[in-house]
Design a protein around this motif. Sequence first.
Motif, PDB file in Angstrom:
ATOM      1  N   THR A 127       6.714  -0.384  -7.024  1.00 24.08           N
ATOM      2  CA  THR A 127       5.497  -0.198  -7.820  1.00 24.08           C
ATOM      3  C   THR A 127       4.494   0.665  -7.050  1.00 24.08           C
ATOM      4  O   THR A 127       4.507   0.702  -5.813  1.00 24.08           O
ATOM      5  CB  THR A 127       4.835  -1.550  -8.135  1.00 24.08           C
ATOM      6  N   GLY A 128       3.602   1.318  -7.778  1.00 18.56           N
ATOM      7  CA  GLY A 128       2.498   2.033  -7.141  1.00 18.56           C
ATOM      8  C   GLY A 128       1.586   1.020  -6.454  1.00 18.56           C
ATOM      9  O   GLY A 128       1.497  -0.143  -6.868  1.00 18.56           O
ATOM     10  N   GLY A 129       0.890   1.481  -5.406  1.00 19.08           N
ATOM     11  CA  GLY A 129       0.122   0.572  -4.558  1.00 19.08           C
ATOM     12  C   GLY A 129      -0.936  -0.268  -5.256  1.00 19.08           C
ATOM     13  O   GLY A 129      -1.307  -1.332  -4.778  1.00 19.08           O
ATOM     14  N   GLY A 130      -1.432   0.205  -6.411  1.00 15.39           N
ATOM     15  CA  GLY A 130      -2.494  -0.550  -7.075  1.00 15.39           C
ATOM     16  C   GLY A 130      -2.001  -1.552  -8.109  1.00 15.39           C
ATOM     17  O   GLY A 130      -2.770  -2.387  -8.598  1.00 15.39           O
ATOM     18  N   PHE A 132      -4.619   5.188 -16.311  1.00 15.78           N
ATOM     19  CA  PHE A 132      -3.411   5.088 -15.487  1.00 15.78           C
ATOM     20  C   PHE A 132      -3.011   3.617 -15.314  1.00 15.78           C
ATOM     21  O   PHE A 132      -1.843   3.255 -15.450  1.00 15.78           O
ATOM     22  CB  PHE A 132      -3.657   5.739 -14.121  1.00 15.78           C
ATOM     23  N   ARG A 133      -3.995   2.755 -15.029  1.00 17.20           N
ATOM     24  CA  ARG A 133      -3.689   1.334 -14.796  1.00 17.20           C
ATOM     25  C   ARG A 133      -3.128   0.658 -16.050  1.00 17.20           C
ATOM     26  O   ARG A 133      -2.252  -0.210 -15.958  1.00 17.20           O
ATOM     27  CB  ARG A 133      -4.947   0.583 -14.332  1.00 17.20           C
ATOM     28  N   PRO A 165      -3.900  10.729  -5.526  1.00 14.15           N
ATOM     29  CA  PRO A 165      -5.299  11.006  -5.866  1.00 14.15           C
ATOM     30  C   PRO A 165      -6.292  10.183  -5.034  1.00 14.15           C
ATOM     31  O   PRO A 165      -7.347  10.700  -4.662  1.00 14.15           O
ATOM     32  CB  PRO A 165      -5.398  10.604  -7.345  1.00 14.15           C
ATOM     33  N   LEU A 166      -5.953   8.941  -4.708  1.00 16.41           N
ATOM     34  CA  LEU A 166      -6.924   8.096  -4.011  1.00 16.41           C
ATOM     35  C   LEU A 166      -7.157   8.529  -2.564  1.00 16.41           C
ATOM     36  O   LEU A 166      -8.134   8.120  -1.944  1.00 16.41           O
ATOM     37  CB  LEU A 166      -6.474   6.629  -4.024  1.00 16.41           C
ATOM     38  N   ARG A 212      -7.247  -5.089  -0.718  1.00 16.27           N
ATOM     39  CA  ARG A 212      -6.010  -5.412  -1.436  1.00 16.27           C
ATOM     40  C   ARG A 212      -5.104  -6.444  -0.780  1.00 16.27           C
ATOM     41  O   ARG A 212      -4.292  -7.082  -1.467  1.00 16.27           O
ATOM     42  CB  ARG A 212      -5.207  -4.123  -1.649  1.00 16.27           C
ATOM     43  N   GLU A 216       0.375   1.826 -16.377  1.00 13.25           N
ATOM     44  CA  GLU A 216       1.178   1.176 -15.321  1.00 13.25           C
ATOM     45  C   GLU A 216       1.588  -0.240 -15.759  1.00 13.25           C
ATOM     46  O   GLU A 216       2.738  -0.640 -15.615  1.00 13.25           O
ATOM     47  CB  GLU A 216       0.303   1.138 -14.063  1.00 13.25           C
ATOM     48  N   ILE A 241       1.224  12.155 -11.708  1.00  8.33           N
ATOM     49  CA  ILE A 241       0.212  11.133 -11.407  1.00  8.33           C
ATOM     50  C   ILE A 241      -1.161  11.784 -11.129  1.00  8.33           C
ATOM     51  O   ILE A 241      -2.164  11.347 -11.711  1.00  8.33           O
ATOM     52  CB  ILE A 241       0.655  10.243 -10.214  1.00  8.33           C
ATOM     53  N   PHE A 257      -4.570  10.983 -13.399  1.00  9.00           N
ATOM     54  CA  PHE A 257      -5.875  10.571 -12.846  1.00  9.00           C
ATOM     55  C   PHE A 257      -6.957  11.579 -13.250  1.00  9.00           C
ATOM     56  O   PHE A 257      -8.059  11.192 -13.653  1.00  9.00           O
ATOM     57  CB  PHE A 257      -5.814  10.482 -11.312  1.00  9.00           C
ATOM     58  N   LYS A 313       7.828   1.629   0.061  1.00  8.32           N
ATOM     59  CA  LYS A 313       8.400   0.919  -1.100  1.00  8.32           C
ATOM     60  C   LYS A 313       9.555   1.707  -1.730  1.00  8.32           C
ATOM     61  O   LYS A 313      10.578   1.124  -2.081  1.00  8.32           O
ATOM     62  CB  LYS A 313       7.304   0.662  -2.162  1.00  8.32           C
ATOM     63  N   LEU A 352       0.806  -1.228   0.000  1.00  3.95           N
ATOM     64  CA  LEU A 352       0.000   0.000   0.000  1.00  3.95           C
ATOM     65  C   LEU A 352       0.838   1.277   0.000  1.00  3.95           C
ATOM     66  O   LEU A 352       2.016   1.255   0.358  1.00  3.95           O
ATOM     67  CB  LEU A 352      -0.916   0.011   1.225  1.00  3.95           C
ATOM     68  N   MET A 353       0.168   2.355  -0.362  1.00  2.00           N
ATOM     69  CA  MET A 353       0.762   3.687  -0.252  1.00  2.00           C
ATOM     70  C   MET A 353       1.239   3.898   1.179  1.00  2.00           C
ATOM     71  O   MET A 353       0.505   3.614   2.122  1.00  2.00           O
ATOM     72  CB  MET A 353      -0.312   4.752  -0.546  1.00  2.00           C
ATOM     73  N   ASP A 358       5.788   4.671 -10.705  1.00  3.24           N
ATOM     74  CA  ASP A 358       5.055   5.950 -10.808  1.00  3.24           C
ATOM     75  C   ASP A 358       5.882   6.992 -11.570  1.00  3.24           C
ATOM     76  O   ASP A 358       5.350   7.716 -12.412  1.00  3.24           O
ATOM     77  CB  ASP A 358       4.731   6.500  -9.416  1.00  3.24           C
TER      78      ASP A 358
HETATM   79  C1  S3P Z   1      -1.852   4.201  -5.960  1.00  6.25           C
HETATM   80  C2  S3P Z   1      -0.633   4.373  -5.344  1.00  6.25           C
HETATM   81  C3  S3P Z   1       0.349   5.422  -5.755  1.00  6.25           C
HETATM   82  C4  S3P Z   1       0.124   5.789  -7.227  1.00  6.25           C
HETATM   83  C5  S3P Z   1      -1.306   6.163  -7.465  1.00  6.25           C
HETATM   84  C6  S3P Z   1      -2.283   5.031  -7.116  1.00  6.25           C
HETATM   85  C7  S3P Z   1      -2.765   3.128  -5.471  1.00  6.25           C
HETATM   86  O1  S3P Z   1       1.670   4.922  -5.570  1.00  6.25           O
HETATM   87  O2  S3P Z   1       0.495   4.736  -8.079  1.00  6.25           O
HETATM   88  O3  S3P Z   1      -1.574   7.306  -6.689  1.00  6.25           O
HETATM   89  O4  S3P Z   1      -3.694   2.742  -6.195  1.00  6.25           O
HETATM   90  O5  S3P Z   1      -2.530   2.626  -4.341  1.00  6.25           O
HETATM   91  P1  S3P Z   1       2.374   4.716  -4.121  1.00  6.25           P
HETATM   92  O6  S3P Z   1       1.944   3.388  -3.581  1.00  6.25           O
HETATM   93  O7  S3P Z   1       3.836   4.733  -4.463  1.00  6.25           O
HETATM   94  O8  S3P Z   1       1.967   5.864  -3.269  1.00  6.25           O
END
Ligand code: S3P
Length: 180
Positions: free
Chosen positions: A81-84, A60-61, A122-123, A140, A64, A48, A52, A18, A13-14, A37
């Motif tokens: 990697t970004g959290g998603g 975005f996905r 953004p989330l 998640r 990614e 980013i 969004f 990481k 997660l954010m 990111d």
């Molecule tokens: C996201 C996490 C962010 C970034 C975007 C969406 C997510 O990265 O990819 O804002 O969906 O959890 P970090 O995990 O590096 O903050």
Amino acid sequence: MKRLRRTLVLVGLMGAGKTSVGRKLAEALGADFRDSDDEIARAAGRSIPDIFADLGEAAFRDGERRVIARLLDEPPHVLATGGGAFVRAETRALILDRAVSVWLRADLDTLVERTSRRNDRPLLRDGNPREILTRLMAERDPAYSEAAFTVDSRAGGRQEDVAAEIIRKIDRAGELEDVA
Ligand code: S3P
């Protein structure tokens, strides 16, 4: 000196750490560090939050997934990697197939504390971050738990120690090779 046989991908997660743990790992392993990111923002020519806002999360996905696929074609390195990213089945399958994955797991208080330092996610902008992160953990964590390794990261803990634990674990599993 030990070297990576495959790219080491950090998921979670954010606010899990990481990027900062990834930098320490890269330093310790003499490897390059990449952040998906940053690579997406560079490829899209915008930040980013702007991706969004202008193109939407689905675009975005897709970006990614493409960026991560390209990075996995490069020589072994450390990739945050970004959290998603790892939550998307296709991106997760790619990472599981081509890299060594590590879930950097953190408790809710740690995530809330660390994400409060920046306002470019953004989330977390629309609503209460603690509530959003609670929901994201529930949604998640099952996906993150598919990573090959899990390592805990706590607020106040040293990032070097987390990196050292990751190195110990993946080395024991034969993911590192000796270099002269
Ligand atoms: C996201 C996490 C962010 C970034 C975007 C969406 C997510 O990265 O990819 O804002 O969906 O959890 P970090 O995990 O590096 O903050």
